[in-house]
Design a protein around this motif. Structure first.
Motif, PDB file in Angstrom:
ATOM      1  N   THR A   1       0.715  -0.815  -0.331  1.00 55.00           N
ATOM      2  CA  THR A   1       0.137   0.159  -0.368  1.00 55.00           C
ATOM      3  C   THR A   1       0.757   1.061  -0.334  1.00 55.00           C
ATOM      4  OG1 THR A   1      -1.935  -1.063   0.729  1.00 55.00           O
ATOM      5  CG2 THR A   1      -2.032   1.481   1.521  1.00 55.00           C
ATOM      6  N   GLU A   2       2.080   1.155   1.016  1.00 49.31           N
ATOM      7  CA  GLU A   2       2.847   2.589   0.626  1.00 49.31           C
ATOM      8  C   GLU A   2       3.746   2.697  -0.979  1.00 49.31           C
ATOM      9  OE1 GLU A   2       5.081   5.590   1.905  1.00 49.31           O
ATOM     10  OE2 GLU A   2       3.392   4.590   2.844  1.00 49.31           O
ATOM     11  N   CYS A   3       3.844   1.583  -1.150  1.00 46.58           N
ATOM     12  CA  CYS A   3       4.411   1.601  -2.451  1.00 46.58           C
ATOM     13  C   CYS A   3       3.628   2.085  -3.734  1.00 46.58           C
ATOM     14  CB  CYS A   3       5.247   0.351  -3.042  1.00 46.58           C
ATOM     15  SG  CYS A   3       6.359  -0.657  -2.577  1.00 46.58           S
ATOM     16  N   GLN A   4       2.700   1.308  -3.353  1.00 45.78           N
ATOM     17  CA  GLN A   4       1.100   2.141  -4.124  1.00 45.78           C
ATOM     18  C   GLN A   4       1.072   3.733  -4.192  1.00 45.78           C
ATOM     19  OE1 GLN A   4       1.457  -0.338  -6.309  1.00 45.78           O
ATOM     20  NE2 GLN A   4      -0.819  -0.375  -6.589  1.00 45.78           N
ATOM     21  N   ARG A   5       1.122   3.616  -2.631  1.00 42.33           N
ATOM     22  CA  ARG A   5       0.320   5.567  -2.897  1.00 42.33           C
ATOM     23  C   ARG A   5       1.851   6.839  -2.976  1.00 42.33           C
ATOM     24  NH1 ARG A   5       0.128   4.939   2.738  1.00 42.33           N
ATOM     25  NH2 ARG A   5      -1.935   4.269   2.443  1.00 42.33           N
ATOM     26  N   GLN A   6       3.096   6.010  -3.222  1.00 45.06           N
ATOM     27  CA  GLN A   6       4.418   6.864  -3.161  1.00 45.06           C
ATOM     28  C   GLN A   6       4.292   7.035  -4.889  1.00 45.06           C
ATOM     29  OE1 GLN A   6       8.055   4.910  -2.222  1.00 45.06           O
ATOM     30  NE2 GLN A   6       7.376   5.378   0.171  1.00 45.06           N
ATOM     31  N   GLU A   7       3.511   5.640  -5.367  1.00 43.57           N
ATOM     32  CA  GLU A   7       3.508   5.635  -6.658  1.00 43.57           C
ATOM     33  C   GLU A   7       1.774   6.616  -7.687  1.00 43.57           C
ATOM     34  OE1 GLU A   7       4.562   2.155  -8.527  1.00 43.57           O
ATOM     35  OE2 GLU A   7       6.273   1.831  -7.817  1.00 43.57           O
ATOM     36  N   ASP A   8       1.303   6.720  -6.674  1.00 41.06           N
ATOM     37  CA  ASP A   8       0.233   8.143  -6.732  1.00 41.06           C
ATOM     38  C   ASP A   8      -1.344   7.427  -7.672  1.00 41.06           C
ATOM     39  OD1 ASP A   8       1.561  10.905  -7.277  1.00 41.06           O
ATOM     40  OD2 ASP A   8       0.611   9.922  -5.708  1.00 41.06           O
ATOM     41  N   SER A   9      -0.912   5.793  -6.974  1.00 44.81           N
ATOM     42  CA  SER A   9      -1.567   4.985  -7.675  1.00 44.81           C
ATOM     43  C   SER A   9      -2.167   3.903  -6.990  1.00 44.81           C
ATOM     44  CB  SER A   9      -0.903   3.766  -9.083  1.00 44.81           C
ATOM     45  OG  SER A   9       0.297   3.052  -8.104  1.00 44.81           O
ATOM     46  N   ALA A  10      -2.911   4.342  -5.629  1.00 39.07           N
ATOM     47  CA  ALA A  10      -3.728   3.463  -4.893  1.00 39.07           C
ATOM     48  C   ALA A  10      -5.348   2.561  -4.953  1.00 39.07           C
ATOM     49  CB  ALA A  10      -3.763   3.911  -3.632  1.00 39.07           C
ATOM     50  N   LYS A  11      -4.590   2.047  -5.055  1.00 34.26           N
ATOM     51  CA  LYS A  11      -6.152   1.214  -5.448  1.00 34.26           C
ATOM     52  C   LYS A  11      -7.175   0.631  -4.349  1.00 34.26           C
ATOM     53  CE  LYS A  11      -4.341   0.569  -9.694  1.00 34.26           C
ATOM     54  NZ  LYS A  11      -3.406   1.561  -9.371  1.00 34.26           N
TER      55      LYS A  11
ATOM     56  N   ALA B 101       7.512 -15.833  -1.559  1.00 38.28           N
ATOM     57  CA  ALA B 101       7.079 -14.230  -1.174  1.00 38.28           C
ATOM     58  C   ALA B 101       7.909 -14.066  -3.271  1.00 38.28           C
ATOM     59  CB  ALA B 101       8.129 -13.373  -0.850  1.00 38.28           C
ATOM     60  N   TYR B 102       6.715 -13.383  -3.721  1.00 36.51           N
ATOM     61  CA  TYR B 102       6.760 -13.198  -4.821  1.00 36.51           C
ATOM     62  C   TYR B 102       6.727 -11.860  -5.025  1.00 36.51           C
ATOM     63  CZ  TYR B 102       1.897 -13.167  -6.040  1.00 36.51           C
ATOM     64  OH  TYR B 102      -0.167 -12.953  -5.490  1.00 36.51           O
ATOM     65  N   ALA B 103       7.062 -11.324  -5.974  1.00 35.52           N
ATOM     66  CA  ALA B 103       6.340  -9.927  -7.059  1.00 35.52           C
ATOM     67  C   ALA B 103       6.170  -9.614  -8.310  1.00 35.52           C
ATOM     68  CB  ALA B 103       7.190  -8.824  -5.910  1.00 35.52           C
ATOM     69  N   ILE B 104       5.714  -9.115  -8.477  1.00 38.80           N
ATOM     70  CA  ILE B 104       5.575  -8.836 -10.198  1.00 38.80           C
ATOM     71  C   ILE B 104       5.335  -7.933 -10.568  1.00 38.80           C
ATOM     72  CG2 ILE B 104       4.135  -9.675 -12.625  1.00 38.80           C
ATOM     73  CD1 ILE B 104       2.753 -11.670 -10.522  1.00 38.80           C
ATOM     74  N   GLN B 105       6.216  -7.188 -11.675  1.00 38.87           N
ATOM     75  CA  GLN B 105       5.892  -5.480 -12.396  1.00 38.87           C
ATOM     76  C   GLN B 105       5.243  -6.001 -13.393  1.00 38.87           C
ATOM     77  OE1 GLN B 105       9.601  -4.055 -11.904  1.00 38.87           O
ATOM     78  NE2 GLN B 105       9.415  -3.367  -9.275  1.00 38.87           N
ATOM     79  N   ARG B 106       5.372  -4.461 -14.275  1.00 38.37           N
ATOM     80  CA  ARG B 106       5.038  -4.457 -15.794  1.00 38.37           C
ATOM     81  C   ARG B 106       6.156  -3.769 -15.801  1.00 38.37           C
ATOM     82  NH1 ARG B 106       0.108  -3.295 -15.512  1.00 38.37           N
ATOM     83  NH2 ARG B 106      -0.191  -5.524 -16.409  1.00 38.37           N
TER      84      ARG B 106
ATOM     85  N   GLN C 161      11.742   6.208 -23.466  1.00 33.00           N
ATOM     86  CA  GLN C 161      10.743   6.119 -22.627  1.00 33.00           C
ATOM     87  C   GLN C 161      10.531   4.553 -22.190  1.00 33.00           C
ATOM     88  OE1 GLN C 161       9.111   9.159 -21.293  1.00 33.00           O
ATOM     89  NE2 GLN C 161      10.712  10.148 -23.368  1.00 33.00           N
ATOM     90  N   SER C 162      10.183   5.170 -20.782  1.00 32.75           N
ATOM     91  CA  SER C 162      10.599   4.126 -19.764  1.00 32.75           C
ATOM     92  C   SER C 162      10.135   4.042 -18.525  1.00 32.75           C
ATOM     93  CB  SER C 162      11.956   3.582 -20.038  1.00 32.75           C
ATOM     94  OG  SER C 162      12.475   3.644 -18.903  1.00 32.75           O
ATOM     95  N   ALA C 163       9.522   2.601 -18.133  1.00 29.48           N
ATOM     96  CA  ALA C 163       8.466   2.936 -17.012  1.00 29.48           C
ATOM     97  C   ALA C 163       8.818   1.139 -16.186  1.00 29.48           C
ATOM     98  CB  ALA C 163       7.143   3.415 -16.882  1.00 29.48           C
ATOM     99  N   HIS C 164       7.908   1.728 -14.996  1.00 28.86           N
ATOM    100  CA  HIS C 164       7.970  -0.601 -14.159  1.00 28.86           C
ATOM    101  C   HIS C 164       6.915  -0.030 -13.301  1.00 28.86           C
ATOM    102  CE1 HIS C 164      11.878   1.790 -12.099  1.00 28.86           C
ATOM    103  NE2 HIS C 164      10.857   0.819 -11.146  1.00 28.86           N
ATOM    104  N   ASN C 165       6.133  -0.766 -13.283  1.00 26.30           N
ATOM    105  CA  ASN C 165       5.013  -0.733 -11.811  1.00 26.30           C
ATOM    106  C   ASN C 165       4.204  -1.631 -11.749  1.00 26.30           C
ATOM    107  OD1 ASN C 165       4.153   1.492 -14.972  1.00 26.30           O
ATOM    108  ND2 ASN C 165       4.272   2.145 -12.734  1.00 26.30           N
ATOM    109  N   PHE C 166       4.381  -1.543 -10.565  1.00 22.76           N
ATOM    110  CA  PHE C 166       4.363  -2.566  -9.437  1.00 22.76           C
ATOM    111  C   PHE C 166       2.796  -3.409 -10.205  1.00 22.76           C
ATOM    112  CE2 PHE C 166       1.641  -4.785  -6.041  1.00 22.76           C
ATOM    113  CZ  PHE C 166       2.326  -5.470  -5.653  1.00 22.76           C
ATOM    114  N   VAL C 167       2.698  -5.037 -10.330  1.00 25.07           N
ATOM    115  CA  VAL C 167       1.422  -5.298 -10.434  1.00 25.07           C
ATOM    116  C   VAL C 167       1.080  -6.083  -9.243  1.00 25.07           C
ATOM    117  CG1 VAL C 167       0.220  -7.320 -12.351  1.00 25.07           C
ATOM    118  CG2 VAL C 167       1.894  -5.275 -13.109  1.00 25.07           C
ATOM    119  N   SER C 168       1.161  -7.236  -9.037  1.00 26.54           N
ATOM    120  CA  SER C 168       0.969  -7.769  -7.969  1.00 26.54           C
ATOM    121  C   SER C 168       1.926  -8.296  -7.274  1.00 26.54           C
ATOM    122  CB  SER C 168       0.297  -8.533  -8.480  1.00 26.54           C
ATOM    123  OG  SER C 168      -0.183  -9.622  -7.283  1.00 26.54           O
ATOM    124  N   GLY C 169       1.347  -9.348  -5.659  1.00 27.34           N
ATOM    125  CA  GLY C 169       2.609  -9.345  -5.455  1.00 27.34           C
ATOM    126  C   GLY C 169       2.329 -10.779  -4.003  1.00 27.34           C
ATOM    127  N   GLY C 170       3.110 -11.042  -3.172  1.00 27.08           N
ATOM    128  CA  GLY C 170       1.602 -11.834  -1.964  1.00 27.08           C
ATOM    129  C   GLY C 170       2.699 -12.963  -1.407  1.00 27.08           C
TER     130      GLY C 170
END
Length: 217
Positions: A13-23, A47-52, A203-212
């Motif tokens: 949630t903190e990561c999402q808030r920092q990226e202005d993309s809280a859901k 533990a896993y994490a996925i980025q786009r 132009q480049s970007a990487h965004n958090f998709v999912s984790g757990g």
């Protein structure tokens, strides 16, 4: 699913808030799956994490990147293995309802953070490599277009010169047509070269998709 006060959820949630993309819906899961369904001799908690990842330059690239790290402190799995396990668990696994009571949640959050950091570093390496490749590709394409333009221009100018030398009315009427061809060709290929030149800033970007977390038993 893990609850909203779970350490992993708080971190994400903190990561999402920092990226202005809280859901309103947390993209975090606690799953379990049998190793028989994975068809691999592998067990434990991960533990896993996925980025786009997205790259835009001479060509556009978009991909999902996975990181899967064992809770026992072993190194992260290879990206292809991580992708296979996470996707299989998402499709064939089930919710691990007792996850919060069965694992060290703070440790899980730390490993999740490590996974996200590894993806961040991997993205920088990937982006830089793509930037070098993109620059090489653009320069090659620009040179190829310029060579084609020069060849065609030379042929058209030779025909114009020949028509003028012939001096007949028929040949003089062909000159404006050839000049029009030259202008159209120069404008069209020149625009393509300029377009490639303007794409010099990747132009480049990487965004958090999912984790757990995933329990393989």
């Amino acid at each position: 699913r893990v609850t909203q006060d779970h350490p992993i959820v708080r971190f994400v949630t903190e990561c999402q808030r920092q990226e202005d993309s809280a859901k309103s819906r947390f993209p975090v899961s606690a799953l379990k799956i049998s190793s028989l369904q994975l068809k691999q001799d592998i067990k434990g908690v991960y533990a896993y994490a996925i980025q786009r990842w997205h790259i835009s330059g001479a060509r556009d690239i978009e991909r999902l990147e996975y990181c899967l790290i064992p809770m026992d402190g072993s190194p992260a799995l290879e990206s292809d293995d991580a992708e296979l396990i996470v996707n299989t668990a998402a499709h064939l696994g089930e919710d691990w309802m007792g996850a919060a009571n069965e694992i060290d949640c703070e440790r899980a959050a730390e490993i999740f953070t490590d996974g996200k950091d590894q993806l961040d570093l991997a993205f920088v390496t990937f982006r830089d490599a793509q930037k070098r490749e993109d620059n090489d590709r653009r320069h090659m394409m620009m040179k190829s277009i310029q060579r084609h333009l020069d060849t065609q221009r030379e042929r058209i100018l030779e025909r114009i010169s020949r028509y003028r030398a012939e001096g007949t009315e028929k040949h003089r009427r062909l000159i404006p047509m050839e000049e029009g061809k030259l202008k159209h060709l120069t404008d069209r290929l020149g625009a393509r070269i300029e377009s490639l030149r303007n794409k010099g800033k990747l132009q480049s970007a990487h965004n958090f998709v999912s984790g757990g977390i995933i329990k393989i038993y």
